[in-house]
Design a protein around this motif. Structure first.
Motif, PDB file in Angstrom:
ATOM      1  N   ARG A 196      16.687 -25.096  -2.814  1.00  0.00           N
ATOM      2  CA  ARG A 196      16.765 -26.548  -2.883  1.00  0.00           C
ATOM      3  C   ARG A 196      15.404 -27.167  -3.227  1.00  0.00           C
ATOM      4  N   HIS A 197      14.335 -26.415  -2.992  1.00  0.00           N
ATOM      5  CA  HIS A 197      12.987 -26.959  -3.154  1.00  0.00           C
ATOM      6  C   HIS A 197      12.277 -26.247  -4.291  1.00  0.00           C
ATOM      7  N   GLU A 251      12.882 -31.961  -4.562  1.00  0.00           N
ATOM      8  CA  GLU A 251      14.245 -31.643  -4.125  1.00  0.00           C
ATOM      9  C   GLU A 251      15.145 -32.827  -4.428  1.00  0.00           C
ATOM     10  N   HIS A 273      14.785 -35.846   6.142  1.00  0.00           N
ATOM     11  CA  HIS A 273      14.575 -34.644   6.940  1.00  0.00           C
ATOM     12  C   HIS A 273      13.136 -34.180   6.774  1.00  0.00           C
ATOM     13  N   HIS A 333      10.306 -30.616   7.212  1.00  0.00           N
ATOM     14  CA  HIS A 333      10.338 -29.228   6.751  1.00  0.00           C
ATOM     15  C   HIS A 333       9.530 -28.256   7.587  1.00  0.00           C
ATOM     16  N   GLU A 388      14.797 -26.916   6.622  1.00  0.00           N
ATOM     17  CA  GLU A 388      14.809 -28.347   6.894  1.00  0.00           C
ATOM     18  C   GLU A 388      15.246 -28.625   8.320  1.00  0.00           C
TER      19      GLU A 388
HETATM   20 ZN   LIG Z   1      14.003 -30.656   1.965  1.00  0.00          ZN
END
Ligand SMILES: [Zn+2]
Ligand SMILES: [Zn+2]
Ligand SMILES: [Zn+2]
Ligand SMILES: [Zn+2]
Lengths: 138, 138
Positions: free
Chosen positions: A30-31, A79, A86, A88, A99
């Motif tokens: 996702r990152h 992201e 959120h 990390h 997350e």
């Molecule tokens: Zn994130």
DNA sequence: GTGTAAATGAGAAGGATTTTCATTTATATT
DNA sequence: AATATAAATGAAAATCCTTCTCATTTACAC
């Protein structure tokens, strides 16, 4: 569907933009750094300039489609924005990113800002450590 | 007294090192960039290279005399290590930096790391906002 | 005082990101 | 469908902060 998001943001619908969105949506992680996106593009057989990747990601950030993490020492990581804040956790060995959301911390930050007379606009919280995976290895 | 600290750290006692320590101890602000230290040196009439400032600050960090903040987007900021951990509030207008310690947040971080199976090694928390001063100015 | 390893300064090099600018492209208009 | 125009692109140069290189100087043990 993505074309609409781009138009709403006042951005022309171009191949590079659609492809960057696609990569952000379908990547294993996702990152992603700009470099990650750039390499993924090349692997897909799409020609793109690194400058364009940076430009597009920055525009997406401005449009609220993407958010940017500023990780200690390193380069920026992007992201897809999902509307929910959120924070990390980062593994210092394998660079895995997880997350979390913690309401207690969120609220304490508000209290601290108020105590110091600050109008809080944002915060950045990263927890560094060794992930489960990496603890096993030796 | 400072000479002792340097010797303990295995560093030769040199003028640049003593001067950097002096600036960190006597500056108006507790949080200084390498550039700030460099300019302060020049204003004191001391000749020094910027590379030396970076080197010395990095060595001091390694020796535990100084700690380094990694502020979003910008450059590194250094402060004398006082042995007690604290986090920072930053004014997005005037760049004022304030410090705080919050045990609730410290503990929640431990809990979160444990929940995710991380061995926490460190964390970085910055609260951004508009300080009391800057709120008054329109 | 001498010797030796460490420290310094100046400038070059580095890495991540942004800018510049000539060329291409998307989209609004005929 | 062709045209006009403003925006987007790619490549390379530029930028910013920081580190490295290397010739010269310095601290400190003998
Ligand atoms: Zn994130
Ligand atoms: Zn790991
Ligand atoms: Zn302020
Ligand atoms: Zn501080």
């Amino acid at each position: 569907m993505e074309s609409q998001d781009l138009r709403k943001a006042g951005l022309k619908v171009t191949l590079p933009r659609l492809k960057v969105l696609e990569i952000l949506e379908t990547a294993d992680h996702r990152h992603l750094s700009a470099e990650d996106v750039y390499k993924a593009m090349l692997e897909m057989g799409e020609e793109i300039g690194l400058a364009t990747v940076y430009r597009v990601l920055t525009q997406f950030e401005g449009a609220g489609l993407v958010s940017r993490l500023s990780i200690e020492g390193g380069h920026a990581v992007f992201e897809l924005e999902d509307g929910s804040h959120h924070d990390h956790l980062l593994c210092v060995r394998c660079h895995r990113i997880e997350e979390f959301v913690d309401e207690v911390i969120e609220q304490r930050q508000q209290v601290i800002a108020a105590e110091k007379g600050f109008e809080m606009t944002d915060h950045s919280l990263y927890i560094y450590g060794v992930c489960k995976h990496c603890q096993k290895e030796k």
